[in-house]
Write an enzyme that holds these catalytic residues in place. Structure first.
Site, mmCIF file in Angstrom:
data_model
loop_
_atom_site.group_PDB
_atom_site.id
_atom_site.type_symbol
_atom_site.label_atom_id
_atom_site.label_comp_id
_atom_site.label_asym_id
_atom_site.label_seq_id
_atom_site.Cartn_x
_atom_site.Cartn_y
_atom_site.Cartn_z
ATOM 1 N N THR A 178 0.815 -1.215 0.000
ATOM 2 C CA THR A 178 0.000 0.000 0.000
ATOM 3 C C THR A 178 0.850 1.267 0.000
ATOM 4 O O THR A 178 1.959 1.276 0.558
ATOM 5 C CB THR A 178 -0.903 0.005 1.259
ATOM 6 O OG1 THR A 178 -1.493 1.298 1.418
ATOM 7 C CG2 THR A 178 -0.127 -0.301 2.532
ATOM 8 N N TYR A 194 -1.700 0.304 10.219
ATOM 9 C CA TYR A 194 -1.996 -0.411 8.961
ATOM 10 C C TYR A 194 -0.788 -0.361 8.016
ATOM 11 O O TYR A 194 -0.291 -1.397 7.566
ATOM 12 C CB TYR A 194 -3.237 0.211 8.296
ATOM 13 C CG TYR A 194 -3.414 -0.243 6.872
ATOM 14 C CD1 TYR A 194 -3.775 -1.558 6.588
ATOM 15 C CD2 TYR A 194 -3.197 0.633 5.807
ATOM 16 C CE1 TYR A 194 -3.907 -1.989 5.274
ATOM 17 C CE2 TYR A 194 -3.333 0.212 4.498
ATOM 18 C CZ TYR A 194 -3.681 -1.109 4.236
ATOM 19 O OH TYR A 194 -3.799 -1.527 2.941
#
Ligand code: UDP
Length: 336
Positions: free
Chosen positions: A124, A148
């Site tokens: 990501t 995250y």
């Protein structure tokens, strides 16, 4: 290509989820035999085609993964399973280090033990944190600002170290803003409680919600709203198939690459496009900034374009929105 010509089956973890299910479709469309492992906590078994085996369970279950790798003649793993909600990662970081980092560690160990040679990892742009320069290159500093992003970056580090020690190579694709749905209507974003802008806007367009909040209008961008690089989920899924072919052809190489179009749209530009596509005027309400949102996130995608024969086919905001909307209507029908 006929399925007989492929040397092995690809295991897709999280193949019942949003991006994973599109990767399954891209692999099948390219003739790859596929098996899916998914615990179905956020995914849906109906998202998996009939000719794809579904193994229900956790990627952290090394015995289950080991059996699956052996029984299904797995030669490569595409790893999508994990938790993906940034604000949740802030309030429950250990969930992210368990479901993303620790589960990936177990999966990678099972992969090494089984002698699987190729690993493709769903990473990501959150690994970068707040960018110093935009567009973002892969060489930019990685300073995640939430658990995250850190949980994904730690998995990249594990892969980097493991491929130096074992006969495995990997590709980590750092996704920018993934949106849209399969243009043939076979899958789309289906999990309840959406937080992503385009999904929220098409939910508003189909009457599932009354308005769209605009989270901040005082960003350092041309119209004051956040700018993001939205990539069509089917283009992103196709990039994984190309990455797999690259890893097979170049067994001594591993790669980390951005996956985006290299073009940014502001929140207001997205909402204007949604209004045009739907021929509606969706109500916008200006709301406070959301914690941790950078002004601008746009990929420099020159590395993936130079490395893979992948070329975006759906680099068109109205098409992304149109496909997301078509899927939202299919979902609404299903739930009636
Ligand atoms: N955003 C917004 N309203 C929403 C959801 C998102 O204004 O209901 C904004 C958000 O602040 C960011 C952009 O839209 O600038 C993209 O957010 P999203 O949650 O889709 O993806 P992110 O970039 O956070 O991964």
């Amino acid at each position: 290509m006929p399925i007989e010509s492929k040397p092995f089956t690809v295991l897709v973890t999280g193949g019942a989820g949003y991006i994973g299910s599109h990767a399954v479709l891209s692999l099948r469309d390219a003739g790859w035999p596929v098996a899916v492992i998914d615990n179905l906590t956020t995914g849906f078994s109906w998202a998996i085609p009939d000719d794809v085996a579904l193994i229900e369970g956790d990627v952290s279950d090394m015995a289950l993964v080991g059996r699956t790798l052996a029984e299904h003649n797995i030669g490569a793993v595409m790893h999508f399973a994990g938790s993906i909600v940034v604000p949740e990662s802030v309030v429950d970081p250990l969930k992210y280090y368990r479901n993303n980092t620790a589960a990936s560690r177990a999966l990678i160990e099972a992969v090494v033990q089984a002698g699987v040679k190729h690993f493709i990892f769903s990473s990501t742009a959150a690994t970068y944190g707040i960018p110093e320069e935009v567009p973002l290159r892969e060489t930019a500093p990685t300073r995640p600002i939430n658990p995250y992003g850190m949980s994904k970056l730690m998995t990249e580090y594990m892969l980097r170290d493991v491929v130096a020690a074992h006969p495995l190579n990997f590709c980590a694709l750092r996704y920018f803003n993934v949106a849209g749905a399969d243009p043939q209507g076979r899958s789309g974003q289906s999990t309840a409680g959406a937080t992503h802008l385009i999904k929220i806007a098409v939910e508003a367009a189909t009457g599932k919600r009354g308005h769209v909040g605009v989270f901040g209008t005082d960003y350092d961008t041309p119209d004051g709203t956040g700018v993001r690089d939205y990539i069509h989920v089917s283009d992103l899924a196709d990039a994984h198939v190309h990455a797999l072919e690259y890893l097979i052809a170049n067994p001594a190489e591993s790669l980390i690459m951005n996956c985006g179009y290299g073009q940014g749209y502001s929140v207001l530009e997205v909402l204007d496009a949604v209004d045009r596509v739907t021929n509606m005027t969706i109500e916008r309400r200006i709301e406070p900034r959301r914690a941790g949102d950078p002004d601008l996130l746009v990929a420099d995608n020159s590395k993936i374009l130079a490395t893979l024969p992948w070329r975006p086919k759906r680099n068109d905001l109205p098409q992304i929105i149109g496909d997301a909307l078509a899927w939202e209507r299919i979902l609404a029908e299903r739930q009636r």
